[in-house]
Enzyme design. Structure first.
Site, PDB file in Angstrom:
ATOM      1  CD1 TRP A 357       0.724  -0.422   3.098  1.00  0.00           C
ATOM      2  CD2 TRP A 357      -0.641   1.311   3.473  1.00  0.00           C
ATOM      3  NE1 TRP A 357       1.050   0.101   4.324  1.00  0.00           N
ATOM      4  CE2 TRP A 357       0.225   1.165   4.588  1.00  0.00           C
ATOM      5  CE3 TRP A 357      -1.574   2.340   3.498  1.00  0.00           C
ATOM      6  CZ2 TRP A 357       0.183   2.010   5.694  1.00  0.00           C
ATOM      7  CZ3 TRP A 357      -1.620   3.175   4.610  1.00  0.00           C
ATOM      8  CH2 TRP A 357      -0.750   3.019   5.692  1.00  0.00           C
ATOM      9  CG  ASP A 358       4.844   0.773   1.485  1.00  0.00           C
ATOM     10  OD1 ASP A 358       3.906   0.125   1.971  1.00  0.00           O
ATOM     11  OD2 ASP A 358       6.008   0.686   1.895  1.00  0.00           O
ATOM     12  CD  GLU A 488       2.824  -4.226   9.507  1.00  0.00           C
ATOM     13  OE1 GLU A 488       4.001  -4.356   9.879  1.00  0.00           O
ATOM     14  OE2 GLU A 488       2.459  -4.359   8.321  1.00  0.00           O
ATOM     15  CE  LYS A 601       6.362  -1.665  11.647  1.00  0.00           C
ATOM     16  NZ  LYS A 601       6.088  -2.763  10.733  1.00  0.00           N
ATOM     17  CD  GLN A 602       3.140   1.691   9.677  1.00  0.00           C
ATOM     18  OE1 GLN A 602       3.635   0.610   9.966  1.00  0.00           O
ATOM     19  NE2 GLN A 602       3.014   2.114   8.434  1.00  0.00           N
TER      20      GLN A 602
HETATM   21  C1  BGC Z   1       4.978  -1.274   7.460  1.00  0.00           C
HETATM   22  C2  BGC Z   1       3.912  -1.384   6.397  1.00  0.00           C
HETATM   23  C3  BGC Z   1       4.575  -1.284   5.039  1.00  0.00           C
HETATM   24  C4  BGC Z   1       5.694  -2.318   4.886  1.00  0.00           C
HETATM   25  C5  BGC Z   1       6.471  -2.143   3.605  1.00  0.00           C
HETATM   26  C6  BGC Z   1       6.029  -2.357   7.223  1.00  0.00           C
HETATM   27  O1  BGC Z   1       7.041  -2.238   8.175  1.00  0.00           O
HETATM   28  O2  BGC Z   1       4.414  -1.447   8.731  1.00  0.00           O
HETATM   29  O3  BGC Z   1       2.980  -0.339   6.538  1.00  0.00           O
HETATM   30  O4  BGC Z   1       3.622  -1.488   4.052  1.00  0.00           O
HETATM   31  O5  BGC Z   1       6.606  -2.172   5.949  1.00  0.00           O
HETATM   32  O6  BGC Z   1       7.095  -0.893   3.558  1.00  0.00           O
END
Ligand code: BGC
Length: 769
Positions: A357-358, A488, A601-602
């Site tokens: 989804w990035d 996550e 986490k984000q």
């Molecule tokens: C992030 C995800 C991301 C993936 C790839 C993960 O660490 O939590 O949001 O899509 O990395 O960049």
């Protein structure tokens, strides 16, 4: 955190050779052109620690997943863009002793990446075991003009010896991936040939049966005079080599110019491959290194004209932002809708070079603003091409009626993730894909994209949400159970605010789109609804009901939406109170402890607040930021950028700047100690957003570009380029002044700090603040 990269406005410089940094530098100094990418491995043999990597866009292998307890819905494989033929290799030996920097005394080592012109150079003096000293100077690039071509000019000066220098250009397809799940090699040889100074090697991937043909040609010069003697040729399994030996005296310089053409069955028929590769490589050699470089360089200069950002008063920041822009432009050029942007681009193996989804959430805005419209449109079409697979994917999970669930990780539309336990329920990605359609149209004004492309995707996603959301008798509300948000560090939660918000927003937007299509494209609309058996009345009735009665967890005491049900039961201890020895928690703590903790986490709730800031008042945004940011560990590289933009929006300029710094030099300073795995390409899109949307305050609202720029305290000025609806603008912010220049003929109406500003074509306006 490292700080061995020297600051420079256009160059990335490493001085002195430290084998411990080699893998990191191999990532940082990577070159690419959207079609292929090459880590900064040495041309000559290197027996020290290195991750060899040559990648060809779209060429992947479906590596069988390693799952202990198989469950319905798990993906069969993890797709990865695989390491392919090493085309850069040139073995060197001096009087019978091989050049290998792991076994030589090295002086004046310097690696330089010229971002302005897309050129990698390396110079050093090495003393071999036999006491012979040589001075090496190598230059290489992968052309953005002819994306099949890579070129190397490698010269060796005999510093203190006479005798023989052997130069052996080769192609080696006997390569492997370190991240292979079962330690397999993925290539088999199809054909090869070597004849004097030219040859080719064609390999085929197991299972996917892609063919890649790499052709090489080279010429050797002594003191700039062509060496005419014929080289000796060698072949082995998946390998061809030509050895050219040249007699030298001290002071002589021997130069090899090696050209490679790398093409695949994605673009040419299998029967044509070797012929085409030979044709390309011959053209390249005929043009010669300098001419090839000239046209490559000119295209880079053009790219910079539309995407550069200048910062006065902070060299580290200047280098950082250009590095991000350079790498984004090296990774994706929008020529092929089958290609996309892997989290590490072509710079390493982690994340397999596949799509997350990035792309929609973090990368699209960069291409929308700095490249022709077709480039970002291709990113959207990539998902449109995968719609049937997304429907099949949803079908496998028990949905029906054309509901589409896009994969969390994919290359060809099928779900393929290694860490299925974590990402299985990250269905918010469907929302990001829907949002990207809105974002693209809002930015470009290209509403025709909705018929049929945008509409079909939105319909599939809306159908999915409509089925995934269920009615809670107890709450008398609609709920979304068993999901994982962008954070996550929580798994399988109920009513994740962000996911539910995205779902409701998608339904609303799709309703708007239906209305628009009925009015503006009635015939096409009729065709589409019959193709998709869309019962508008029945289906939208449920959508409207969901929109009205969706449940969002809310903490009435704190007056904030909760990330998910029960988030307020957690012990809410700010990250600032965590001991340094506890961080990063993903390396220091058990998964059990992480899942129980409040640490984020984000951006999760804040991700929706960023996307839908207009749905919230400034004090709402502040309250949510003040609640969530202190609990956020920013352990995804995608985290600081969103926080930086939101902080700017709510007037926390210092915080915005701090967050920006964490993202802008993430790889150059190896902030997270993982740059050796490859660069964080998709987070670079986030860095760009943090700059332009954060410091620049750029938004597009009601077909107008809105600007709210501010200048970070310790900078003298910044200036960025941005394209909008045919206009090409530069915006320069100094301490008390803003200068906007329109370099196009197209007039634009802007809104700057709330004031409408008309900017005629080819004009400049200065504003005070
Ligand atoms: C992030 C995800 C991301 C993936 C790839 C993960 O660490 O939590 O949001 O899509 O990395 O960049």
């Amino acid at each position: 955190m490292k700080d061995y990269i020297k600051y420079h406005e256009w160059l990335i410089i490493e001085e002195g050779f430290n084998p411990e940094h080699n893998r990191i530098s191999e990532s940082i100094f990577s070159i690419g052109n959207g079609k292929m990418g090459q880590r900064a491995n040495f041309e000559e043999k290197y027996s020290g620690d290195s991750l060899r990597g040559s990648y060809v866009a779209g060429i992947y292998y479906p590596d069988k997943t390693r799952v202990g307890w198989w469950k319905n819905g798990y993906p069969e494989y993890f797709a990865k863009i695989i390491n392919s033929t090493n085309w850069i290799g040139i073995n060197i030996s001096i009087n019978g002793v091989e050049l290998d920097l792991a076994n030589a005394k090295i002086q004046s080592f310097k690696r330089v990446l010229d971002m302005q012109h897309g050129l990698l150079t390396r110079t050093f003096v090495a003393e071999l075991k036999n006491g012979n000293q040589l001075e090496v100077n190598s230059q290489r690039f992968v052309s953005i003009d002819n994306t099949a071509i890579g070129a190397i000019r490698y010269s060796v000066k005999a510093v203190n010896f006479s005798g023989e220098i052997s130069i052996s250009p080769y192609l080696d397809g006997d390569v492997f991936n370190e991240d292979s799940n079962y330690d397999e090699k993925f290539w088999v040889e199809v054909s090869k040939e070597i004849n004097n100074n030219e040859g080719y090697l064609t390999l085929e991937t197991l299972k996917t049966k892609f063919q890649v043909c790499t052709a090489m040609k080279f010429q050797v010069l002594k003191n700039n005079q062509l060496v005419n003697s014929a080289p000796t040729n060698f072949v082995a399994e998946k390998y061809i080599e030509a050895v050219q030996t040249v007699k030298v005296n001290a002071g002589d310089v021997v130069t090899v110019e090696k050209y490679a053409a790398v093409i695949s069955s994605l673009d040419f028929s299998i029967e044509q491959l070797s012929e085409k590769a030979n044709e390309f490589v011959t053209q390249a050699q005929n043009a010669g290194f300098d001419l090839l470089f000239e046209s490559h360089k000119n295209l880079w200069l053009k790219k910079w004209e539309t995407s550069d950002i200048k910062i006065e008063g902070d060299l580290a920041a200047q280098q950082g932002i250009r590095f991000n822009i350079f790498q984004l432009n090296q990774t994706y050029s929008g020529e092929d809708e089958r290609l996309n942007i892997g989290p590490k681009g072509f710079t390493g193996e982690k994340y397999g070079g596949v799509t997350y989804w990035d792309t929609e959430a973090y990368c699209l805005p960069f291409y929308l603003s700095t490249a022709p419209i077709e480039v970002s449109k291709k990113l959207l079409l990539y998902r449109h091409r995968h719609l049937t697979k997304a429907i099949e994917n949803a079908d496998k999970l028990g949905f029906n009626n054309g509901a589409a669930l896009y994969p969390m990780v994919t290359i060809n539309g099928e779900e393929c993730h290694n860490e299925w336990e974590i990402t299985f329920e990250e269905i918010h990605r469907n929302g990001a894909i829907a949002y990207a359609i809105y974002n693209y149209i809002n930015y470009t004004g290209d509403r025709e994209y909705l018929a049929p492309y945008g509409f079909e995707v939105l319909l599939g996603i809306s159908r999915f949400w409509s089925q995934r959301i269920t009615w809670s008798e107890k709450k008398q509300k609609y709920v979304m159970l068993g999901v994982t948000g962008p954070n996550e560090y929580e798994n399988n939660v109920n009513n994740n605010f962000h996911t539910s918000y995205m779902a409701v927003w998608t339904l609303k937007y799709t309703l708007e789109v239906v209305e628009f299509l009925q009015k503006e494209f009635p015939y096409l609309y009729e065709e589409m609804i019959s193709k998709w058996k869309f019962n508008a009345i029945k289906e939208t009735k449920r959508w409207k009901d969901i929109i009205e009665k969706m449940y969002f967890p809310f903490d009435t005491e704190r007056n904030v939406y909760l990330q998910q049900d029960g988030f307020d039961d957690k012990e809410l201890i700010p990250v600032s109170e965590l001991a340094a020895s506890d961080k990063p928690i993903n390396q220091k703590w058990s998964w059990d402890r992480i899942l129980r903790s409040c640490y984020i986490k984000q951006a999760d709730t804040l991700q929706s607040m960023f996307w839908f800031e207009n749905d919230f008042s400034e004090s709402d945004l502040k309250r949510h930021f003040d609640f969530y940011e202190p609990l956020t560990v920013h352990e995804s590289s995608l985290s600081p950028c969103i926080h930086s933009i939101l902080a700017a929006k709510i007037g926390y300029q210092q915080k915005s700047y701090e967050m920006y710094l964490r993202t802008s030099r993430l790889d150059l300073d190896d902030y997270n100690n993982d740059t050796e795995d490859g660069l964080h390409i998709t987070s670079m899109g986030g860095t760009w957003m943090a700059f332009v949307m954060g410091f620049g305050g750029v938004r597009v609202r009601d077909n107008k570009m809105v600007l709210n720029p501010f200048l970070p305290n310790n900078w003298k000025s910044y200036q960025f380029r941005i394209g909008f609806r045919g206009a090409h603008l530069s915006l320069k912010k100094e301490r008390e002044k803003l200068t906007i220049t329109n370099y196009s003929n197209v007039a634009v109406i802007l809104e700057v700090w709330g004031i409408p500003v008309l900017l005629e074509g080819n004009s400049t306006k200065e504003l005070d603040k």
